[in-house]
Motif scaffolding. Structure first.
Motif, PDB file in Angstrom:
ATOM      1  N   GLY A 147       0.796  -1.217   0.000  1.00  0.00           N
ATOM      2  CA  GLY A 147       0.000   0.000   0.000  1.00  0.00           C
ATOM      3  C   GLY A 147       0.827   1.264   0.000  1.00  0.00           C
ATOM      4  O   GLY A 147       0.345   2.326  -0.405  1.00  0.00           O
ATOM      5  N   VAL A 148       2.071   1.174   0.465  1.00  0.00           N
ATOM      6  CA  VAL A 148       2.950   2.359   0.495  1.00  0.00           C
ATOM      7  C   VAL A 148       4.182   2.171  -0.376  1.00  0.00           C
ATOM      8  O   VAL A 148       4.925   3.122  -0.619  1.00  0.00           O
ATOM      9  N   PRO A 150       4.406   0.292  -3.855  1.00  0.00           N
ATOM     10  CA  PRO A 150       3.774  -0.538  -4.882  1.00  0.00           C
ATOM     11  C   PRO A 150       4.801  -1.303  -5.722  1.00  0.00           C
ATOM     12  O   PRO A 150       5.933  -0.850  -5.927  1.00  0.00           O
ATOM     13  N   CYS A 158      -1.932  -3.505  -4.900  1.00  0.00           N
ATOM     14  CA  CYS A 158      -1.288  -2.348  -4.267  1.00  0.00           C
ATOM     15  C   CYS A 158      -2.270  -1.185  -4.139  1.00  0.00           C
ATOM     16  O   CYS A 158      -2.328  -0.516  -3.101  1.00  0.00           O
ATOM     17  N   SER A 159      -3.029  -0.946  -5.187  1.00  0.00           N
ATOM     18  CA  SER A 159      -3.998   0.149  -5.173  1.00  0.00           C
ATOM     19  C   SER A 159      -5.084  -0.089  -4.128  1.00  0.00           C
ATOM     20  O   SER A 159      -5.498   0.837  -3.414  1.00  0.00           O
ATOM     21  N   LYS A 161      -4.830  -1.867  -1.385  1.00  0.00           N
ATOM     22  CA  LYS A 161      -4.286  -1.740  -0.040  1.00  0.00           C
ATOM     23  C   LYS A 161      -3.987  -0.279   0.310  1.00  0.00           C
ATOM     24  O   LYS A 161      -4.114   0.127   1.478  1.00  0.00           O
ATOM     25  N   ALA A 162      -3.611   0.539  -0.675  1.00  0.00           N
ATOM     26  CA  ALA A 162      -3.480   1.975  -0.436  1.00  0.00           C
ATOM     27  C   ALA A 162      -4.830   2.559  -0.054  1.00  0.00           C
ATOM     28  O   ALA A 162      -4.938   3.417   0.836  1.00  0.00           O
ATOM     29  N   SER A 186       0.185  -3.794   8.429  1.00  0.00           N
ATOM     30  CA  SER A 186       0.655  -4.009   7.060  1.00  0.00           C
ATOM     31  C   SER A 186       1.779  -5.037   7.054  1.00  0.00           C
ATOM     32  O   SER A 186       2.937  -4.711   7.297  1.00  0.00           O
ATOM     33  N   ASN A 255      -0.555   2.944  11.135  1.00  0.00           N
ATOM     34  CA  ASN A 255      -0.272   1.801  10.277  1.00  0.00           C
ATOM     35  C   ASN A 255       0.961   1.093  10.822  1.00  0.00           C
ATOM     36  O   ASN A 255       2.067   1.605  10.735  1.00  0.00           O
TER      37      ASN A 255
END
Length: 266
Positions: A147-148, A150, A158-159, A161-162, A186, A255
């Motif tokens: 998420g942070v 990618p 990835c998108s 989880k962001a 995460s 996070n």
């Protein structure tokens, strides 16, 4: 350490294996009542039986996080068995469509986002009335290092989880004043059925043994993981158990990365 959750009622999605299952074990040990949920009732009941929980402390109900109708049935089952929940751990998720951006079609994007982003949205929406009622509540959403940081061959995941990280931050700002604290965990490359499947696929594609697939994945794809191994599910579950406890009463909107250093930035 007493986490102060004896008698609390927790719902864990994605609970039939991996991080969800190990989280259930820890919360049961701490005196919580746990409801496990996943897609298949039979597999779920087998997983619940392995926890060997005291009678009346563990329940298992299948549900599909992409269906509001299915989640409404889950909420009804939860209410009938334990009442309203105090703790929500949203662990259900998939790897989703993989490949470079130009190789992934609209269906691949849609399915991944339906499960990994809209799934958490629907689960939280379904159980938010429970969590707002008691003046004390905890939500932990499973995000990912992706998420942070990618990766080019799994952009839909990835998108999603962001998006989960943004969802968590928004929830944390909205409901903390009511005593409902929301955080993310995460992980990176944890020893779960999902990463097992990834390594089986890699071993076939690269003509490697399973162990070689793990080793080369670490060196080629996750070079910043300073601890050169897959993480264990209970190592993630321990952080989740802390975040849903009274010990984390001043932690909100955070996070927690459990990633062996996989994310290169601070």
């Amino acid at each position: 350490m007493d986490l102060g959750i004896t008698g609390k009622r927790a719902l864990i999605t994605g609970g039939d294996s991996g991080i969800g299952w190990h989280t259930a074990r820890l919360l049961l040990d701490e005196g919580a009542t746990v409801v496990l949920s996943d897609l298949d009732q039979g597999t779920l009941e087998e997983s619940a039986a392995r926890l060997q929980a005291p009678e009346g402390r563990l329940f298992a109900f299948a549900a599909d996080v992409t269906s509001l109708e299915s989640l409404a049935a889950l909420r009804s089952n939860v209410e009938q068995s334990v009442g309203e929940i105090d703790i929500l751990v949203q662990s259900a998720g998939i790897t989703g469509a993989q490949g470079f951006f130009h190789e992934i079609d609209d269906e691949g994007w849609t399915h991944t986002l339906e499960v990994d982003l809209m799934g958490p949205v629907r689960v939280v929406s379904t159980f938010l009335p429970h969590l707002r009622n008691g003046g004390w509540g905890r939500i932990v959403l499973l995000a990912s290092e992706d998420g942070v940081q990618p990766y080019d061959d799994e952009i839909p995941y990835c998108s999603a989880k962001a998006g989960v990280l943004a969802l968590m931050k928004g929830l944390s700002r909205t409901y903390a004043k009511e005593g409902l604290l929301t955080n993310c965990v995460s992980p990176a490359f944890i020893h779960t059925p999902m990463t097992d499947a990834m390594m089986v696929k890699r071993s076939a594609q690269e003509d490697l043994s399973f162990d070689q697939a793990v080793e080369t994945f670490l060196s080629d794809k996750r070079p910043y993981m300073a601890i050169k191994r897959r993480g264990e599910p209970d190592e993630v579950a321990s952080v989740i158990a802390y975040l849903v406890s009274d010990r984390a009463s001043f932690v909100n909107g955070a996070n927690y990365r459990v990633d062996a250093g996989a994310v290169a930035s601070i």
